[in-house]
Design an enzyme around this catalytic site. Sequence first.
Site, mmCIF file in Angstrom:
data_model
loop_
_atom_site.group_PDB
_atom_site.id
_atom_site.type_symbol
_atom_site.label_atom_id
_atom_site.label_comp_id
_atom_site.label_asym_id
_atom_site.label_seq_id
_atom_site.Cartn_x
_atom_site.Cartn_y
_atom_site.Cartn_z
ATOM 1 N N LYS A 51 56.813 53.030 19.299
ATOM 2 C CA LYS A 51 56.915 53.000 17.839
ATOM 3 C C LYS A 51 55.548 53.171 17.188
ATOM 4 O O LYS A 51 55.382 53.968 16.252
ATOM 5 C CB LYS A 51 57.553 51.677 17.385
ATOM 6 C CG LYS A 51 59.019 51.555 17.761
ATOM 7 C CD LYS A 51 59.557 50.179 17.427
ATOM 8 C CE LYS A 51 61.014 50.056 17.831
ATOM 9 N NZ LYS A 51 61.568 48.735 17.530
ATOM 10 N N ALA A 69 56.394 46.957 16.811
ATOM 11 C CA ALA A 69 56.912 45.743 17.447
ATOM 12 C C ALA A 69 58.365 45.940 17.860
ATOM 13 O O ALA A 69 59.085 46.751 17.265
ATOM 14 C CB ALA A 69 56.797 44.548 16.502
ATOM 15 N N ASP A 70 58.762 45.182 18.868
ATOM 16 C CA ASP A 70 60.155 45.197 19.299
ATOM 17 C C ASP A 70 60.486 43.825 19.879
ATOM 18 O O ASP A 70 59.659 43.227 20.568
ATOM 19 C CB ASP A 70 60.404 46.275 20.352
ATOM 20 C CG ASP A 70 61.883 46.562 20.499
ATOM 21 O OD1 ASP A 70 62.417 47.338 19.680
ATOM 22 O OD2 ASP A 70 62.519 46.000 21.411
ATOM 23 N N THR A 71 61.692 43.332 19.575
ATOM 24 C CA THR A 71 62.114 42.003 20.023
ATOM 25 C C THR A 71 63.428 42.115 20.784
ATOM 26 O O THR A 71 64.338 42.823 20.354
ATOM 27 C CB THR A 71 62.299 41.057 18.809
ATOM 28 O OG1 THR A 71 61.062 40.974 18.104
ATOM 29 C CG2 THR A 71 62.711 39.656 19.256
#
Length: 192
Positions: A51, A69-71
Amino acid sequence: MKKIILASASPRRKELLEQIGLSFQIEPARGEEHITSVIPREVVEELSYQKAMEVAQLHKEEDTLILGADTIVVYDDKIMGKPSDEEDAKEMLRKLSGRTHCVFTGVTAVLWTNQKKTVRTFSEKTEVTFYPMSEEEIMFYVKTKEPMDKAGAYGIQGIGAKYIQAICGDYNNVVGLPVARLYQEVLRDWIW
């Protein structure tokens, strides 16, 4: 002039960055995600990197910081993404009910200075324990629609808070961005 770009459309990440007093632009990454690992920490780091790098290619201006960011939610070594429908959300909540799971957030910061790109990627892990939920509670919660756009089918910062017994680690990481670690590892030296 220093500029920060958030490569995410997440309203939760936007709120967390505003909470720590940052001014920034939002430009979500739109590319297709490619995962090459099954290890949760590596998955979120890989996705956050993709991203951030996608948006960084469009913004090579001096003193520009791009954040990706990634969760994900992980229970029993399986990644739980956003539910596909209400039945999927109910099934996820049944699995989490009365148990402990992990939330991983990966963060990538791309900084352009002196015509040079510097990349920093890290991930944070938080353990979350749910109180047992009755079937009625699960059905009620899913009907609120809150679980439908969240990994693991719950929002700790919303109605879902009443089902959380304990957390071990960074609360903001569960919301979607470990802002204290981001500040300590990336923003602190760059801002000042």
